[in-house]
Design a protein around this motif. Structure first.
Motif, mmCIF file in Angstrom:
data_model
loop_
_atom_site.group_PDB
_atom_site.id
_atom_site.type_symbol
_atom_site.label_atom_id
_atom_site.label_comp_id
_atom_site.label_asym_id
_atom_site.label_seq_id
_atom_site.Cartn_x
_atom_site.Cartn_y
_atom_site.Cartn_z
ATOM 1 N N MET A 13 0.869 -1.282 0.034
ATOM 2 C CA MET A 13 -0.025 -0.083 0.038
ATOM 3 C C MET A 13 0.868 1.132 0.044
ATOM 4 S SD MET A 13 -3.392 -0.537 2.508
ATOM 5 C CE MET A 13 -3.579 1.097 2.054
ATOM 6 N N GLU A 14 1.774 1.367 -0.930
ATOM 7 C CA GLU A 14 2.682 2.539 -1.036
ATOM 8 C C GLU A 14 1.920 3.809 -1.306
ATOM 9 O OE1 GLU A 14 5.746 1.646 -3.684
ATOM 10 O OE2 GLU A 14 6.528 -0.248 -2.412
ATOM 11 N N ASP A 15 0.718 3.718 -1.979
ATOM 12 C CA ASP A 15 0.155 4.772 -2.527
ATOM 13 C C ASP A 15 -0.849 5.448 -1.681
ATOM 14 O OD1 ASP A 15 -1.611 2.371 -2.465
ATOM 15 O OD2 ASP A 15 -2.419 3.320 -4.445
ATOM 16 N N PHE A 16 -0.930 4.597 -0.113
ATOM 17 C CA PHE A 16 -1.868 5.172 0.903
ATOM 18 C C PHE A 16 -1.312 6.543 1.295
ATOM 19 C CE2 PHE A 16 -2.860 5.498 5.406
ATOM 20 C CZ PHE A 16 -4.431 5.329 5.199
ATOM 21 N N VAL A 17 -2.183 7.202 1.527
ATOM 22 C CA VAL A 17 -2.045 8.701 2.051
ATOM 23 C C VAL A 17 -2.639 8.738 3.476
ATOM 24 C CG1 VAL A 17 -2.283 11.278 1.616
ATOM 25 C CG2 VAL A 17 -1.999 9.648 -0.298
ATOM 26 N N PRO A 18 -1.902 9.188 4.514
ATOM 27 C CA PRO A 18 -2.502 9.247 5.690
ATOM 28 C C PRO A 18 -3.611 10.338 5.772
ATOM 29 C CG PRO A 18 -0.235 9.225 5.888
ATOM 30 C CD PRO A 18 -0.586 9.333 4.494
ATOM 31 N N VAL A 19 -4.651 9.965 6.554
ATOM 32 C CA VAL A 19 -5.639 10.761 6.747
ATOM 33 C C VAL A 19 -5.691 11.494 7.816
ATOM 34 C CG1 VAL A 19 -7.275 9.050 5.233
ATOM 35 C CG2 VAL A 19 -7.110 8.828 7.791
ATOM 36 N N HIS A 20 -5.111 11.306 9.054
ATOM 37 C CA HIS A 20 -4.847 12.021 10.134
ATOM 38 C C HIS A 20 -3.481 12.848 10.114
ATOM 39 C CE1 HIS A 20 -8.467 9.947 11.531
ATOM 40 N NE2 HIS A 20 -7.743 8.816 11.288
ATOM 41 N N GLY A 21 -3.579 14.072 10.817
ATOM 42 C CA GLY A 21 -2.337 14.881 11.069
ATOM 43 C C GLY A 21 -1.395 14.072 11.994
ATOM 44 N N THR A 22 -0.276 14.481 12.213
ATOM 45 C CA THR A 22 0.892 13.959 13.003
ATOM 46 C C THR A 22 0.366 13.780 14.444
ATOM 47 O OG1 THR A 22 2.581 15.058 11.740
ATOM 48 C CG2 THR A 22 3.135 14.394 13.891
ATOM 49 N N GLY A 23 -0.068 14.795 15.131
ATOM 50 C CA GLY A 23 -0.435 14.677 16.463
ATOM 51 C C GLY A 23 -1.775 13.629 16.742
ATOM 52 N N VAL A 24 -2.540 13.497 15.857
ATOM 53 C CA VAL A 24 -3.412 12.498 15.855
ATOM 54 C C VAL A 24 -3.108 11.133 15.670
ATOM 55 C CG1 VAL A 24 -5.720 11.510 14.688
ATOM 56 C CG2 VAL A 24 -5.398 13.897 15.140
ATOM 57 N N LEU A 25 -2.138 10.952 14.648
ATOM 58 C CA LEU A 25 -1.280 9.639 14.489
ATOM 59 C C LEU A 25 -0.618 9.097 15.735
ATOM 60 C CD1 LEU A 25 -0.320 9.999 10.936
ATOM 61 C CD2 LEU A 25 -2.005 8.461 11.878
ATOM 62 N N LEU A 26 -0.083 10.152 16.117
ATOM 63 C CA LEU A 26 0.897 9.835 17.521
ATOM 64 C C LEU A 26 -0.252 9.366 18.905
ATOM 65 C CD1 LEU A 26 3.711 12.575 17.678
ATOM 66 C CD2 LEU A 26 3.898 9.938 17.055
ATOM 67 N N LEU A 27 -1.237 10.020 18.778
ATOM 68 C CA LEU A 27 -2.351 9.645 20.036
ATOM 69 C C LEU A 27 -2.607 8.093 19.748
ATOM 70 C CD1 LEU A 27 -4.475 12.718 20.360
ATOM 71 C CD2 LEU A 27 -2.714 11.571 22.117
ATOM 72 N N ILE A 28 -2.673 7.842 18.413
ATOM 73 C CA ILE A 28 -3.469 6.412 17.888
ATOM 74 C C ILE A 28 -2.404 5.426 18.355
ATOM 75 C CG2 ILE A 28 -3.829 5.052 16.157
ATOM 76 C CD1 ILE A 28 -5.013 7.526 14.559
ATOM 77 N N ALA A 29 -1.152 5.716 17.993
ATOM 78 C CA ALA A 29 0.048 5.103 18.567
ATOM 79 C C ALA A 29 0.156 4.561 19.832
ATOM 80 C CB ALA A 29 1.603 5.539 17.870
ATOM 81 N N VAL A 30 -0.120 5.780 20.648
ATOM 82 C CA VAL A 30 0.066 5.744 22.200
ATOM 83 C C VAL A 30 -1.310 4.697 22.445
ATOM 84 C CG1 VAL A 30 -0.087 6.851 24.512
ATOM 85 C CG2 VAL A 30 1.149 7.760 22.553
ATOM 86 N N ALA A 31 -2.237 5.099 22.143
ATOM 87 C CA ALA A 31 -3.691 4.220 22.557
ATOM 88 C C ALA A 31 -3.506 2.770 22.155
ATOM 89 C CB ALA A 31 -4.823 4.797 21.925
ATOM 90 N N ALA A 32 -2.726 2.494 21.094
ATOM 91 C CA ALA A 32 -2.522 1.188 20.548
ATOM 92 C C ALA A 32 -1.489 0.400 21.332
ATOM 93 C CB ALA A 32 -1.934 1.144 19.135
ATOM 94 N N VAL A 33 -0.575 0.994 21.727
ATOM 95 C CA VAL A 33 0.637 0.531 22.873
ATOM 96 C C VAL A 33 -0.155 0.247 24.252
ATOM 97 C CG1 VAL A 33 2.640 0.708 24.080
ATOM 98 C CG2 VAL A 33 2.380 1.263 21.679
ATOM 99 N N ALA A 34 -0.919 1.051 24.708
ATOM 100 C CA ALA A 34 -1.461 1.000 25.801
ATOM 101 C C ALA A 34 -2.585 0.019 25.672
ATOM 102 C CB ALA A 34 -2.247 2.560 26.260
ATOM 103 N N LEU A 35 -3.387 -0.192 25.018
ATOM 104 C CA LEU A 35 -4.335 -1.339 24.530
ATOM 105 C C LEU A 35 -3.608 -2.755 24.636
ATOM 106 C CD1 LEU A 35 -7.311 -2.323 24.174
ATOM 107 C CD2 LEU A 35 -7.173 -1.864 21.627
ATOM 108 N N LEU A 36 -2.484 -2.643 23.875
ATOM 109 C CA LEU A 36 -1.785 -3.859 23.874
ATOM 110 C C LEU A 36 -1.661 -4.377 25.228
ATOM 111 C CD1 LEU A 36 -0.277 -6.091 22.076
ATOM 112 C CD2 LEU A 36 1.693 -4.346 21.960
#
Length: 469
Positions: free
Chosen positions: A1-24
């Motif tokens: 999926m090299e052509d995928f363009v992120p739909v969220h900004g940097t701040g939101v993406l970082l929050l998703i990462a933190v939430a993902a690790v926390a959920l894990l």
């Protein structure tokens, strides 16, 4: 999926990462969900929340999973076979007995540690330590003193090899996710791991033995005769002949190292223009030194040398087959960590993390160590900490355009972070504490401190090397 363009900004993406690790962490620690299942579930949820199209989420997950397994499964499986053959035939007993005899009484802890380093190349930490326990207890009874004097240098040797050196799943998985050269990771792991073991395990173990007087436990049935002779009898009854000679064991342990170093050396010479890397001879020699091929050759040699006059073909097949069961869970967890990393890269979370680290000015190698340490302390599993960190840091490594040696050093830094502060949520903590008959406080003061020293010293050496090279 090299052509995928992120739909969220940097701040939101970082929050998703933190939430993902926390959920894990919640799934693994609180709900006791198996790490493999938790990683796959969190990877899929992260893909959907990050905006990856529904019909592309599973292909992205499978791509990361398959890519990681391609580099991990062969090495871990072949390494497990070599270790099992040496274990069943009594190779560990031969190795330890010979080195203790040659090093002498006063250097018995050093001899056990060196034997564990050699035997720890193909065999995992828990299996290697349990196999060596009768030898450790026998030597401790023979020469006297605290069992920690002999046990910690050996346990630390297995821990160092398991964390820093392929074909163990941690460094192999991280190298695969980061795109590092496995042969170079092996060389760097040995160069950093050996002095790390000497300072953080051998010297600390001898010091701990003087400070903590822990008697030899009766956990494996008392007495010197049953401590070592019993283990020797079991092996011999299973093999029906004497254990292999020391020279044979040493040859089998050094064979893959020599082949892999040959490939690495020829690659360096070809890059420098000293030899022509396009010739058939150089290509063939480099093929023999590719890590999967080197381990395959070693398995075939071990099967021929160790099985001859000891096992029938059916028995040898059974031994090799029995070595694969215990490593399946580790291979799957490592692959799931690669799937998580693939989702992080595809969704743009990795690039967002790279930008943030660049803005902070934190070196990649330091960030890798810090993230791995936090995950290790939080959930206990070194494999989960290592693969998750590698997935998070992979886009940063790619964006920085690091050299091959620097990428290998980042792998070692992650391995160091995934080693530190082994405590009550780590199975290794209880394995060592219970077998040595130590209470929780003493285990924290000895095993936990040693593991932390191994991680910190290994990272420090890797960091210094990254500044120099």
């Amino acid at each position: 999926m090299e052509d995928f363009v992120p739909v969220h900004g940097t701040g939101v993406l970082l929050l998703i990462a933190v939430a993902a690790v926390a959920l894990l962490l919640v799934l693994i620690m609180a709900l006791r969900l198996h790490a493999f299942v938790a990683l796959i579930l969190v990877s899929l949820l992260t893909a959907l929340v990050a905006g990856i199209p529904v019909d592309e989420a599973v292909p992205a997950l499978l791509d990361g999973f398959g890519t990681t397994l391609a580099s991990v499964a062969l090495l871990v499986g072949l390494g497990a076979m070599i270790g099992k053959l040496l274990e069943v035939t009594g190779g560990a007993q031969t190795l330890a007995d010979t080195l203790v005899a040659r090093f002498g009484e006063h250097r018995a802890p050093l001899a056990l540690g060196v034997a564990s380093l050699l035997f720890g190349f193909p065999i995992f930490f828990d299996a290697g330590f349990v196999v060596f326990l009768p030898l450790i207890f026998s030597v401790a009874r023979r020469f006297g003193g605290s069992v920690l004097t002999y046990a910690l240098p050996s346990a630390g040797a297995f821990a160092v090899m398991h964390a820093f050196v392929p074909p163990h799943p941690g460094p192999v998985g991280a190298a695969g996710i980061l795109g590092a050269d496995i042969g170079l990771v092996l060389v760097v792991g040995l160069v950093i791991g050996l002095p790390t073991w000497y300072v953080a395990s051998y010297l600390f173990g001898v010091w701990s033995g003087r400070r903590f007087d822990v008697p030899v436990p009766d956990v494996l049935a008392g007495g010197e005769e049953s401590g070592s002779g019993g283990a020797r009898t079991d092996v011999r009854s299973e093999t029906r002949t004497a254990p292999p000679r020391f020279s044979t064991v040493l040859l089998l342990l050094l064979l893959p190292l020599v082949l892999i170093l040959l490939n690495t050396g020829l690659n360096t010479l070809a890059t420098a223009g000293v030899v022509d890397g396009d010739t058939t001879t150089v290509g063939a020699l480099r093929l023999l030194g590719q890590t999967p091929v080197a381990l395959l050759i070693t398995v075939l040699v071990a099967l021929f040398v160790l099985s001859r006059e000891r096992f029938t073909r059916a028995e040898a097949e059974g031994i090799v087959n029995s070595s694969l069961g215990p490593v399946c869970a580790i291979i799957l967890i490592t692959g799931a960590g690669g799937a998580f990393g693939g989702i992080l890269r595809t969704s743009g979370i990795g690039d967002a993390l790279a930008e943030s680290l660049g803005a902070i000015g934190l070196p990649v190698i330091v960030a890798a160590f810090v993230i791995a340490t936090a995950l290790r302390v939080a959930q206990g599993s070194a494999t989960v900490a290592l693969t998750t960190t590698a997935g998070l840091i992979a886009p940063v490594v790619a964006a920085e355009g690091l050299s091959r040696i620097d990428v290998a050093l980042v792998v070692i830094a992650i391995a160091g972070g995934s080693t530190v502060l082994s405590h009550v949520n780590d199975s290794g903590f209880w394995l060592v504490g219970r077998f040595l008959n130590m209470d929780v406080r003493t285990t924290l003061q000895t095993w936990t401190v040693m593991e932390t020293l191994i991680g910190v010293v290994g990272f420090a050496l890797a960091f210094v090397a990254s500044l120099i090279l």
